[in-house]
Write a protein that holds these residues in place. Structure first.
Motif, PDB file in Angstrom:
ATOM      1  N   GLN A   1      12.415  82.971 105.663  1.00 50.41           N
ATOM      2  CA  GLN A   1      13.696  83.657 105.514  1.00 50.41           C
ATOM      3  C   GLN A   1      14.361  83.935 106.860  1.00 50.41           C
ATOM      4  OE1 GLN A   1      13.285  87.192 102.984  1.00 50.41           O
ATOM      5  NE2 GLN A   1      11.392  86.354 102.175  1.00 50.41           N
ATOM      6  N   ARG A   2      13.896  83.287 107.923  1.00 50.37           N
ATOM      7  CA  ARG A   2      14.361  83.640 109.266  1.00 50.37           C
ATOM      8  C   ARG A   2      15.869  83.464 109.441  1.00 50.37           C
ATOM      9  NH1 ARG A   2      10.771  79.550 109.613  1.00 50.37           N
ATOM     10  NH2 ARG A   2      11.521  77.453 110.066  1.00 50.37           N
ATOM     11  N   GLU A   3      16.460  82.432 108.870  1.00 45.91           N
ATOM     12  CA  GLU A   3      17.895  82.242 109.036  1.00 45.91           C
ATOM     13  C   GLU A   3      18.684  83.347 108.338  1.00 45.91           C
ATOM     14  OE1 GLU A   3      19.234  80.199 111.084  1.00 45.91           O
ATOM     15  OE2 GLU A   3      17.274  79.375 111.604  1.00 45.91           O
ATOM     16  N   ASP A   4      18.240  83.723 107.142  1.00 45.90           N
ATOM     17  CA  ASP A   4      18.885  84.840 106.443  1.00 45.90           C
ATOM     18  C   ASP A   4      18.712  86.120 107.234  1.00 45.90           C
ATOM     19  OD1 ASP A   4      19.745  83.270 104.350  1.00 45.90           O
ATOM     20  OD2 ASP A   4      18.023  83.721 103.068  1.00 45.90           O
ATOM     21  N   GLN A   5      17.525  86.310 107.816  1.00 42.48           N
ATOM     22  CA  GLN A   5      17.269  87.530 108.574  1.00 42.48           C
ATOM     23  C   GLN A   5      18.188  87.632 109.789  1.00 42.48           C
ATOM     24  OE1 GLN A   5      14.439  90.544 108.610  1.00 42.48           O
ATOM     25  NE2 GLN A   5      16.636  90.623 108.871  1.00 42.48           N
ATOM     26  N   ARG A   6      18.356  86.548 110.514  1.00 42.42           N
ATOM     27  CA  ARG A   6      19.238  86.561 111.688  1.00 42.42           C
ATOM     28  C   ARG A   6      20.687  86.869 111.285  1.00 42.42           C
ATOM     29  NH1 ARG A   6      17.010  80.898 114.144  1.00 42.42           N
ATOM     30  NH2 ARG A   6      14.839  81.551 114.444  1.00 42.42           N
ATOM     31  N   ARG A   7      21.127  86.201 110.232  1.00 46.93           N
ATOM     32  CA  ARG A   7      22.504  86.425 109.787  1.00 46.93           C
ATOM     33  C   ARG A   7      22.702  87.870 109.344  1.00 46.93           C
ATOM     34  NH1 ARG A   7      24.174  86.806 104.902  1.00 46.93           N
ATOM     35  NH2 ARG A   7      22.309  85.805 104.043  1.00 46.93           N
ATOM     36  N   GLU A   8      21.766  88.394 108.557  1.00 46.72           N
ATOM     37  CA  GLU A   8      21.896  89.761 108.063  1.00 46.72           C
ATOM     38  C   GLU A   8      21.845  90.773 109.202  1.00 46.72           C
ATOM     39  OE1 GLU A   8      18.766  89.974 105.209  1.00 46.72           O
ATOM     40  OE2 GLU A   8      19.788  88.642 103.787  1.00 46.72           O
ATOM     41  N   LEU A   9      20.992  90.528 110.195  1.00 44.78           N
ATOM     42  CA  LEU A   9      20.931  91.417 111.353  1.00 44.78           C
ATOM     43  C   LEU A   9      22.246  91.396 112.132  1.00 44.78           C
ATOM     44  CD1 LEU A   9      17.330  90.836 112.765  1.00 44.78           C
ATOM     45  CD2 LEU A   9      18.249  92.973 111.856  1.00 44.78           C
ATOM     46  N   ASN A  10      22.789  90.213 112.319  1.00 50.37           N
ATOM     47  CA  ASN A  10      24.065  90.098 113.025  1.00 50.37           C
ATOM     48  C   ASN A  10      25.164  90.861 112.296  1.00 50.37           C
ATOM     49  OD1 ASN A  10      23.056  88.463 115.079  1.00 50.37           O
ATOM     50  ND2 ASN A  10      23.445  86.577 113.935  1.00 50.37           N
ATOM     51  N   GLU A  11      25.224  90.690 110.983  1.00 50.09           N
ATOM     52  CA  GLU A  11      26.255  91.366 110.198  1.00 50.09           C
ATOM     53  C   GLU A  11      26.064  92.872 110.206  1.00 50.09           C
ATOM     54  OE1 GLU A  11      26.973  87.683 107.029  1.00 50.09           O
ATOM     55  OE2 GLU A  11      25.713  89.396 106.478  1.00 50.09           O
ATOM     56  N   LEU A  12      24.818  93.326 110.143  1.00 51.68           N
ATOM     57  CA  LEU A  12      24.548  94.757 110.155  1.00 51.68           C
ATOM     58  C   LEU A  12      24.891  95.366 111.510  1.00 51.68           C
ATOM     59  CD1 LEU A  12      23.467  97.113 108.504  1.00 51.68           C
ATOM     60  CD2 LEU A  12      21.173  96.571 109.344  1.00 51.68           C
TER      61      LEU A  12
ATOM     62  N   ASN B   1      25.732 110.837 115.663  1.00 49.33           N
ATOM     63  CA  ASN B   1      25.639 110.734 114.210  1.00 49.33           C
ATOM     64  C   ASN B   1      24.171 110.490 113.866  1.00 49.33           C
ATOM     65  OD1 ASN B   1      25.486 109.318 111.569  1.00 49.33           O
ATOM     66  ND2 ASN B   1      27.711 109.496 111.608  1.00 49.33           N
ATOM     67  N   ARG B   2      23.549 111.438 113.216  1.00 47.04           N
ATOM     68  CA  ARG B   2      22.112 111.338 112.976  1.00 47.04           C
ATOM     69  C   ARG B   2      21.747 110.177 112.060  1.00 47.04           C
ATOM     70  NH1 ARG B   2      20.049 117.655 112.354  1.00 47.04           N
ATOM     71  NH2 ARG B   2      20.566 118.283 114.493  1.00 47.04           N
ATOM     72  N   MET B   3      22.625 109.851 111.146  1.00 52.13           N
ATOM     73  CA  MET B   3      22.321 108.724 110.265  1.00 52.13           C
ATOM     74  C   MET B   3      22.379 107.415 111.034  1.00 52.13           C
ATOM     75  SD  MET B   3      24.115 109.806 106.655  1.00 52.13           S
ATOM     76  CE  MET B   3      23.205 108.550 105.765  1.00 52.13           C
ATOM     77  N   LEU B   4      23.343 107.279 111.926  1.00 50.10           N
ATOM     78  CA  LEU B   4      23.384 106.095 112.774  1.00 50.10           C
ATOM     79  C   LEU B   4      22.168 106.052 113.683  1.00 50.10           C
ATOM     80  CD1 LEU B   4      27.090 105.668 113.961  1.00 50.10           C
ATOM     81  CD2 LEU B   4      25.782 104.168 112.448  1.00 50.10           C
ATOM     82  N   GLU B   5      21.796 107.209 114.225  1.00 47.89           N
ATOM     83  CA  GLU B   5      20.642 107.252 115.123  1.00 47.89           C
ATOM     84  C   GLU B   5      19.376 106.797 114.409  1.00 47.89           C
ATOM     85  OE1 GLU B   5      18.323 110.496 117.986  1.00 47.89           O
ATOM     86  OE2 GLU B   5      20.322 110.936 117.187  1.00 47.89           O
TER      87      GLU B   5
ATOM     88  N   TRP C   1      27.052  94.237 113.566  1.00 50.04           N
ATOM     89  CA  TRP C   1      28.516  94.196 113.690  1.00 50.04           C
ATOM     90  C   TRP C   1      29.132  95.432 113.035  1.00 50.04           C
ATOM     91  CZ3 TRP C   1      32.185  91.514 116.141  1.00 50.04           C
ATOM     92  CH2 TRP C   1      33.496  91.588 115.668  1.00 50.04           C
ATOM     93  N   THR C   2      28.486  95.947 112.019  1.00 46.05           N
ATOM     94  CA  THR C   2      28.962  97.149 111.340  1.00 46.05           C
ATOM     95  C   THR C   2      28.581  98.420 112.100  1.00 46.05           C
ATOM     96  OG1 THR C   2      28.738  96.042 109.196  1.00 46.05           O
ATOM     97  CG2 THR C   2      28.866  98.455 109.176  1.00 46.05           C
ATOM     98  N   ILE C   3      27.358  98.467 112.605  1.00 48.69           N
ATOM     99  CA  ILE C   3      26.825  99.690 113.211  1.00 48.69           C
ATOM    100  C   ILE C   3      27.345  99.933 114.621  1.00 48.69           C
ATOM    101  CG2 ILE C   3      24.723 100.800 114.073  1.00 48.69           C
ATOM    102  CD1 ILE C   3      23.208  99.412 111.818  1.00 48.69           C
TER     103      ILE C   3
END
Length: 295
Positions: A150-161, A221-225, A163-165
């Protein structure tokens, strides 16, 4: 270089396994799987059982002895699909196969259950849980997925997350005038610059990880932390880009410096824009996130 900066640069992050004290183990029953549902020894064929050779990748369980190595071995097998959903895991069979004690097996299964990978129920036994039940934000699972199918999905999902955080964290951090943390961020950029000049990718990566963790803490922001461990895991996972700084570069350094400058002047929009540009340095990221907006 200050002692604090040097310590921050070299200190390795560790992740709490969630393991209780040894006295808790006897109060945690793992019933044997019904005889009809047991997996025979043949189902473990081909599994690497020398635990001294396991533990090659996981930062979360590194240095935790046999139980940590068994956690990694079983965790990788589950995440890779070698041990599929609803697969029974009989402690006695695991102990025999990996030549570890009953206590080591029980400790390891406790950790895996805390990560959502397995469940233990009376009269049913311990079984592998489906992907939908996994704690996908757990740093160990992030790392295991990054080395599995699942490494390609993992990289993409990490990048997208990320980008949000992180752009949000940069914007919020500009509103907090904590000069001590801002100075530490500047120290990390300086360390990264020295490491880049010397070709020291390891030191560069450690300082980069510390920079991003500090920035999220500065957001207030404690939730972000709470999510800072995800960013650290994304930066530390090898085998593929998680950020524009997977390889040290002048552009990467320049974007980090821009973030520090924006924070020093309280420029929230500038800090957010600089972070977005940093996260889109790498072409692979550009394919999954839009170009940064100009403010």
């Amino acid at each position: 270089m200050s002692t604090l900066a040097h310590t921050m640069m070299t200190a390795a992050r560790s992740v709490d396994s969630g393991l209780g004290t040894s006295g808790d183990l006897d109060r945690y029953p793992y019933a044997e799987a019904p005889a009809a549902g047991r997996a025979g020894p043949s189902s473990w064929e081909g599994v690497e059982t020398d635990l001294g050779r396991v533990g090659r990748r996981s930062a979360g369980n590194r240095g935790r002895g046999l139980h940590g190595q068994l956690v990694q071995q079983l965790g990788q097998m589950i995440v890779s699909g070698d041990l599929g959903a609803d697969r029974p895991l009989v402690p006695e069979e695991i102990g025999q196969r990996f030549e570890v004690s009953r206590t080591v097996v029980r400790e390891s299964l406790r950790v895996l259950e805390a990560k959502g990978l397995v469940s233990a129920r009376p009269n049913v036994g311990t079984r592998v849980r489906p992907v939908s039940d996994w704690n996908l934000l757990d740093p160990d699972i992030i790392e295991w997925r990054a080395f599995g199918p699942q490494r390609e999905d993992q990289r993409r999902e990490l990048n997208e997350l990320r980008w949000t955080i992180e752009p949000l964290a940069a914007r919020l951090a500009a509103g907090h005038g904590r000069e001590d943390v801002q100075q530490r961020l500047a120290d990390m950029v300086e360390i990264m610059g020295h490491a880049f000049a010397q070709g020291d990718a390891v030191t560069f990566s450690r300082a980069d990880t510390e920079f991003h963790s500090l920035l999220i803490q500065l957001a207030g922001n404690r939730m972000l932390e709470h999510l800072s461990g995800i960013v650290a895991a994304a930066l530390q996972v090898s085998g593929g880009p998680a950020t524009g700084c997977d390889r040290p570069s002048e552009a990467c350094l320049a974007h980090h410096a821009r973030i520090v400058d924006a924070l020093a002047t309280g420029d929230a929009q500038g800090a957010e824009a600089a972070m977005r540009q940093l996260l889109t340095v790498h072409p692979e990221v550009e394919r999954v996130v839009p170009a940064p907006r100009e403010h």
